[in-house]
Design an enzyme around this catalytic site. Structure first.
Site, PDB file in Angstrom:
ATOM      1  N   THR A  57       0.830  -1.207   0.000  1.00 48.72           N
ATOM      2  CA  THR A  57       0.000   0.000   0.000  1.00 48.72           C
ATOM      3  C   THR A  57       0.864   1.257   0.000  1.00 48.72           C
ATOM      4  O   THR A  57       1.988   1.237   0.499  1.00 48.72           O
ATOM      5  CB  THR A  57      -0.900   0.071   1.275  1.00 48.72           C
ATOM      6  OG1 THR A  57      -0.075  -0.094   2.427  1.00 48.72           O
ATOM      7  CG2 THR A  57      -1.977  -0.989   1.262  1.00 48.72           C
ATOM      8  N   ILE A  58       0.306   2.328  -0.544  1.00 46.74           N
ATOM      9  CA  ILE A  58       0.889   3.647  -0.331  1.00 46.74           C
ATOM     10  C   ILE A  58       0.402   4.072   1.047  1.00 46.74           C
ATOM     11  O   ILE A  58      -0.757   3.876   1.403  1.00 46.74           O
ATOM     12  CB  ILE A  58       0.455   4.653  -1.430  1.00 46.74           C
ATOM     13  CG1 ILE A  58       1.102   6.026  -1.201  1.00 46.74           C
ATOM     14  CG2 ILE A  58      -1.050   4.791  -1.539  1.00 46.74           C
ATOM     15  CD1 ILE A  58       0.881   7.028  -2.352  1.00 46.74           C
ATOM     16  N   SER A  59       1.320   4.625   1.856  1.00 45.75           N
ATOM     17  CA  SER A  59       0.954   4.994   3.226  1.00 45.75           C
ATOM     18  C   SER A  59      -0.083   6.115   3.224  1.00 45.75           C
ATOM     19  O   SER A  59      -0.242   6.844   2.238  1.00 45.75           O
ATOM     20  CB  SER A  59       2.184   5.464   3.993  1.00 45.75           C
ATOM     21  OG  SER A  59       3.151   4.445   4.026  1.00 45.75           O
ATOM     22  N   HIS A  64       2.892  10.088   5.747  1.00 43.99           N
ATOM     23  CA  HIS A  64       3.907  10.753   4.916  1.00 43.99           C
ATOM     24  C   HIS A  64       4.273  12.099   5.545  1.00 43.99           C
ATOM     25  O   HIS A  64       5.455  12.431   5.699  1.00 43.99           O
ATOM     26  CB  HIS A  64       3.366  10.997   3.498  1.00 43.99           C
ATOM     27  CG  HIS A  64       3.345   9.771   2.630  1.00 43.99           C
ATOM     28  ND1 HIS A  64       2.591   9.684   1.491  1.00 43.99           N
ATOM     29  CD2 HIS A  64       4.000   8.592   2.734  1.00 43.99           C
ATOM     30  CE1 HIS A  64       2.775   8.496   0.920  1.00 43.99           C
ATOM     31  NE2 HIS A  64       3.618   7.811   1.664  1.00 43.99           N
ATOM     32  N   SER A  88       5.370   3.152  -3.751  1.00 43.17           N
ATOM     33  CA  SER A  88       4.850   3.971  -4.851  1.00 43.17           C
ATOM     34  C   SER A  88       5.846   5.020  -5.339  1.00 43.17           C
ATOM     35  O   SER A  88       5.680   5.573  -6.420  1.00 43.17           O
ATOM     36  CB  SER A  88       3.596   4.701  -4.367  1.00 43.17           C
ATOM     37  OG  SER A  88       3.958   5.633  -3.346  1.00 43.17           O
ATOM     38  N   ASP A 145      21.602  -7.505   0.433  1.00 43.13           N
ATOM     39  CA  ASP A 145      22.850  -6.801   0.084  1.00 43.13           C
ATOM     40  C   ASP A 145      22.616  -5.449  -0.583  1.00 43.13           C
ATOM     41  O   ASP A 145      23.549  -4.839  -1.094  1.00 43.13           O
ATOM     42  CB  ASP A 145      23.710  -7.702  -0.812  1.00 43.13           C
ATOM     43  CG  ASP A 145      22.983  -8.068  -2.105  1.00 43.13           C
ATOM     44  OD1 ASP A 145      21.845  -7.567  -2.304  1.00 43.13           O
ATOM     45  OD2 ASP A 145      23.530  -8.848  -2.898  1.00 43.13           O
ATOM     46  N   THR A 217      10.586  -7.255   5.316  1.00 37.98           N
ATOM     47  CA  THR A 217      10.843  -8.701   5.253  1.00 37.98           C
ATOM     48  C   THR A 217      12.291  -9.029   4.898  1.00 37.98           C
ATOM     49  O   THR A 217      12.959  -8.280   4.189  1.00 37.98           O
ATOM     50  CB  THR A 217       9.914  -9.377   4.216  1.00 37.98           C
ATOM     51  OG1 THR A 217      10.133  -8.752   2.955  1.00 37.98           O
ATOM     52  CG2 THR A 217       8.458  -9.243   4.598  1.00 37.98           C
TER      53      THR A 217
HETATM   54  N1  SAH Z   1       6.432   4.807   1.562  1.00 39.10           N
HETATM   55  C1  SAH Z   1       5.860   3.823   0.676  1.00 39.10           C
HETATM   56  C2  SAH Z   1       5.451   2.628   1.513  1.00 39.10           C
HETATM   57  C3  SAH Z   1       5.152   1.398   0.742  1.00 39.10           C
HETATM   58  S1  SAH Z   1       4.702   0.024   1.760  1.00 39.10           S
HETATM   59  C4  SAH Z   1       4.641   4.448   0.004  1.00 39.10           C
HETATM   60  O1  SAH Z   1       3.980   5.253   0.654  1.00 39.10           O
HETATM   61  O2  SAH Z   1       4.350   4.156  -1.149  1.00 39.10           O
HETATM   62  C5  SAH Z   1       6.284  -0.607   2.241  1.00 39.10           C
HETATM   63  C6  SAH Z   1       7.121  -1.167   1.147  1.00 39.10           C
HETATM   64  O3  SAH Z   1       8.275  -1.777   1.738  1.00 39.10           O
HETATM   65  C7  SAH Z   1       6.465  -2.263   0.332  1.00 39.10           C
HETATM   66  O4  SAH Z   1       6.369  -1.849  -1.009  1.00 39.10           O
HETATM   67  C8  SAH Z   1       7.412  -3.472   0.479  1.00 39.10           C
HETATM   68  O5  SAH Z   1       7.543  -4.223  -0.706  1.00 39.10           O
HETATM   69  C9  SAH Z   1       8.709  -2.819   0.892  1.00 39.10           C
HETATM   70  N2  SAH Z   1       9.637  -3.662   1.655  1.00 39.10           N
HETATM   71  C10 SAH Z   1       9.354  -4.513   2.679  1.00 39.10           C
HETATM   72  N3  SAH Z   1      10.469  -5.093   3.160  1.00 39.10           N
HETATM   73  C11 SAH Z   1      11.506  -4.601   2.419  1.00 39.10           C
HETATM   74  C12 SAH Z   1      12.919  -4.812   2.449  1.00 39.10           C
HETATM   75  N4  SAH Z   1      13.475  -5.647   3.344  1.00 39.10           N
HETATM   76  N5  SAH Z   1      13.694  -4.135   1.557  1.00 39.10           N
HETATM   77  C13 SAH Z   1      13.123  -3.282   0.649  1.00 39.10           C
HETATM   78  N6  SAH Z   1      11.785  -3.047   0.587  1.00 39.10           N
HETATM   79  C14 SAH Z   1      10.989  -3.679   1.463  1.00 39.10           C
END
Ligand code: SAH
Length: 226
Positions: A57-59, A64, A88, A145, A217
């Site tokens: 999701t977009i936060s 933000h 996003s 990495d 993750t």
């Molecule tokens: N600030 C962004 C938030 C998107 S949600 C917005 O407002 O659009 C969080 C994002 O973190 C997801 O897209 C997910 O795929 C990514 N994410 C989760 N774990 C991650 C990791 N270990 N490394 C890089 N991206 C990760």
């Protein structure tokens, strides 16, 4: 008619947006360019998260805004910034506008398709940020990495909840730098932490507020997508 200005007016009135630099960045990044094309207009400017595909999701706009306010003093012209889980691309673009032509924002997103989509989003809204190299959005996992060989950053925003504060990110913070990061396991209590590294390299942590974020993750962990 709802619009980006209407949304920012609300955030301003509610006291979520406090400073001119944050207000300007939010006004100049139109949320319509960062959400799925099939989302009805009436929902785009509501203060809630929206789907961007890939179970992500977009936060919400107030998150933000809150993160930009917290990082504001570290998003000065010329600053070097990391946006973890750039999704996003919205916040990377907003931070790019704040750090100016001499600044740099690196967004790292684990879904390669989403990283690609975010480039298209920023290109629709602010192509100059990509053309002048201020904003760079990459596919990669920050717990893998993706940050190897990267110089440290003045500001780090983390857009996904870490189960505990990742050392790899603390290491990438410059002395005098600040990171905002949600910490807590999925479905459990999560808290937004503000991490300041003082000029001597000592790390200070503050708990700010309860939040709900998707998980940050580990590489290879696809349980969130199932
Ligand atoms: N600030 C962004 C938030 C998107 S949600 C917005 O407002 O659009 C969080 C994002 O973190 C997801 O897209 C997910 O795929 C990514 N994410 C989760 N774990 C991650 C990791 N270990 N490394 C890089 N991206 C990760």
């Amino acid at each position: 008619m709802h619009s980006q200005d209407w949304l920012v007016d609300h955030l301003r009135r509610d006291g979520v947006v406090k400073h001119h630099a944050v207000e300007q960045a939010l006004r100049r990044c139109d949320r319509k360019n960062y959400v799925d094309a099939d989302i009805p207009h009436a929902y785009i400017y509501q203060d809630s998260p929206l789907p961007i595909g890939y179970h992500e999701t977009i936060s919400a706009p107030h998150m933000h805004a809150t993160c930009l306010e917290l990082l504001r003093e570290h998003l000065k012209p010329g600053a070097r910034v990391l946006d973890v889980g750039s999704g996003s691309g919205y916040l990377a673009a907003a931070m790019g506008l704040m750090v100016g032509d001499e600044g740099k924002v690196i967004g790292v997103e684990k879904h390669p398709e989403l990283a690609q989509l975010s480039v298209a989003n920023v290109r629709r809204d602010h192509p100059e940020l990509l053309d002048n190299g201020v904003v760079e959005l990459r596919a990669g996992n920050v717990l893998g990495d993706a940050l190897e060989g990267e110089e440290p950053f003045d500001a780090i925003h983390v857009g996904a909840a870490a189960s505990s504060l990742p050392d790899v990110l603390v290491k990438k913070l410059k002395p005098g730098g600040r990171m905002v990061i949600p910490v807590g396991r999925q479905w459990e209590f999560q808290v937004m932490q503000c991490i300041d590294k003082d000029p001597d390299g000592k790390v200070h942590k503050r708990d700010l507020m309860g939040v709900r974020y998707v998980p940050l993750t580990e590489p290879g962990d696809t349980s969130w997508e199932e």
